[in-house]
Structures are given as structure tokens and as C-alpha cells.
Write a protein that holds these residues in place. Structure first.
Motif, PDB file in Angstrom:
ATOM      1  N   THR A 281     -37.197  87.204  60.594  1.00 44.79           N
ATOM      2  CA  THR A 281     -36.896  86.602  61.895  1.00 44.79           C
ATOM      3  C   THR A 281     -35.443  86.140  61.976  1.00 44.79           C
TER       4      THR A 281
ATOM      5  N   GLY B 137     -35.271  79.175  60.063  1.00 40.76           N
ATOM      6  CA  GLY B 137     -36.261  80.081  60.627  1.00 40.76           C
ATOM      7  C   GLY B 137     -35.721  81.162  61.538  1.00 40.76           C
TER       8      GLY B 137
ATOM      9  N   TYR C 261     -37.696  82.525  64.767  1.00 36.28           N
ATOM     10  CA  TYR C 261     -39.136  82.252  64.698  1.00 36.28           C
ATOM     11  C   TYR C 261     -39.471  81.032  65.544  1.00 36.28           C
TER      12      TYR C 261
ATOM     13  N   MET D  44     -39.292  84.589  56.715  1.00 36.12           N
ATOM     14  CA  MET D  44     -38.144  83.993  57.385  1.00 36.12           C
ATOM     15  C   MET D  44     -36.978  84.970  57.500  1.00 36.12           C
TER      16      MET D  44
ATOM     17  N   TYR E  43     -37.215  76.086  67.111  1.00 44.77           N
ATOM     18  CA  TYR E  43     -36.682  76.879  66.012  1.00 44.77           C
ATOM     19  C   TYR E  43     -36.287  75.985  64.838  1.00 44.77           C
TER      20      TYR E  43
END
Length: 199
Positions: free
Chosen positions: A51, A74, A77, A48, A94
Motif C-alpha cells: 500500500t 501505512g 492503507y 504495508m 492513514y
């Protein structure tokens, strides 16, 4: 989807075999890793951070039972790619900052099976317009993972998650987004056992 499930399963089993059989990796002895009466652990879903997001978790283990609380964001991501069958190619999804509660049981050594409740807030982006809207979802599911201890404190914990949720949707000007009812995803956590009491 079946090919992806098979590939992820092979990776998980291969990782287990590698750490269990490779003498060059210093896995902690049974008395110090899985044979504990109680323990406090902290961990993070490290990808995590790659990203632009974050993840932190704190867990307490009593004998074979383990309870954890966590918070996740996240970043950029795209979780829509993890959706089973009905994920949409027209939208991105997301993780916004969301809490979670996990309850697990060690079925063998450090092999843990668990269930969870995560109160996710997803940000849905329509690719064609760039418009974003929030969607709230209470996700439950099942997970399996293994703690590979390296030394006395640190561990690597690969696993697999199956997220389940009710159908929910959000309307955009030109389309409606419906969230997948299930996500299937590999996870990789790095952690540390801050305190423990042996049996």
C-alpha cells in the motif's frame, strides 16, 4: 462486525491447522524453533509495502518472553475500515510513520500472546473536501500470533490485533472526526531469526 470477527478467526485457525498438519511444509523441529534460550529476530508487516508504506521490527526473545520494537507507515492503507462500530464513512485514516513497543509471552510452542504501545500519528482525510489533518493517538491492546518456521531461519507469522485508545477528535470546516475507540485487524508478518541459543 460479528461476521467479520468470525471470518478472521476461521482464517487464523485454518492457517494454523494447515501449517501444523501439512507434511509438505518443512516446519522446523521443536528444538530449533520454540525450544530456545534466547534469539534475535527481524520481521516486517509485508502488506504495508503493498500500500505504499513500510514496516520493520526487531525482537529479542529470552526463554518464553519476547520484546519487539517497530516502526510503521501505512502508505495509502485506509485504517478506518478496521474501526469497530463507530468507524466513519465520511473520512479516511492513514498511518503516518509511528513507533511501537511490544511485549509478549509464548504460551505454547510458538503461539505468542502480547500487549503493545504504539504512538500512532494518523492522517485524517475528509472525503468530500480532500482536506487532511493529523491526529495523534497512544494505542494499546492485545495480540495473538504464531510463528510458522520454514527451514532454520525464516518464518511466517499470522495474527490478530485488537487496538484500544481514548476518544479523540479533530475539527474540519464542515464536520468533526472522532477516531474509533477500538480497531480489530488481522496481521501477517514475515521474519527471520538471525541468531539463537538453544536451551
Amino acid at each position: 462486525m460479528k461476521k467479520r470477527f468470525f471470518l478472521i478467526a476461521v482464517v487464523f485457525v485454518s492457517s494454523f491447522s494447515l501449517f501444523a498438519q501439512n507434511d509438505s511444509v518443512k516446519i522446523q523441529s521443536p528444538a530449533r524453533s520454540w525450544n530456545v534460550k534466547s534469539a534475535v529476530e527481524v520481521e516486517s508487516l509485508v502488506p504495508m509495502f503493498m500500500t505504499g508504506g513500510f514496516h520493520f521490527g526487531v525482537g529479542y526473545r529470552f526463554d518464553k518472553f519476547r520484546v519487539r520494537v517497530s516502526v510503521i507507515n501505512g502508505g495509502h492503507y485506509d485504517a478506518e475500515q478496521a474501526g469497530i462500530n463507530n468507524s466513519s464513512a465520511d473520512f479516511k485514516r492513514y498511518y503516518k510513520t509511528s513507533p511501537g513497543l511490544f511485549f509478549g509471552y509464548n504460551v505454547w510452542r510458538n503461539l505468542e500472546v502480547y500487549s503493545y504501545l504504539e504512538l500512532h500519528t494518523f492522517e485524517i482525510e475528509q472525503k468530500s473536501t480532500g482536506i487532511r489533518k493529523d491526529l495523534h493517538s497512544a494505542d494499546t491492546g492485545l495480540g495473538i500470533s504464531y510463528q510458522f518456521f520454514v527451514g532454520k531461519v525464516f518464518y511466517i507469522q499470522p495474527g490478530l490485533h485488537l487496538y484500544l485508545r481514548r476518544d479523540k477528535s479533530v475539527d474540519f470546516e464542515t464536520a468533526r472526526y472522532t477516531i474509533p475507540s477500538a480497531d480489530f485487524s488481522p496481521v501477517l508478518r514475515l521474519g527471520a531469526r538471525l541468531w539463537s541459543k538453544s536451551k
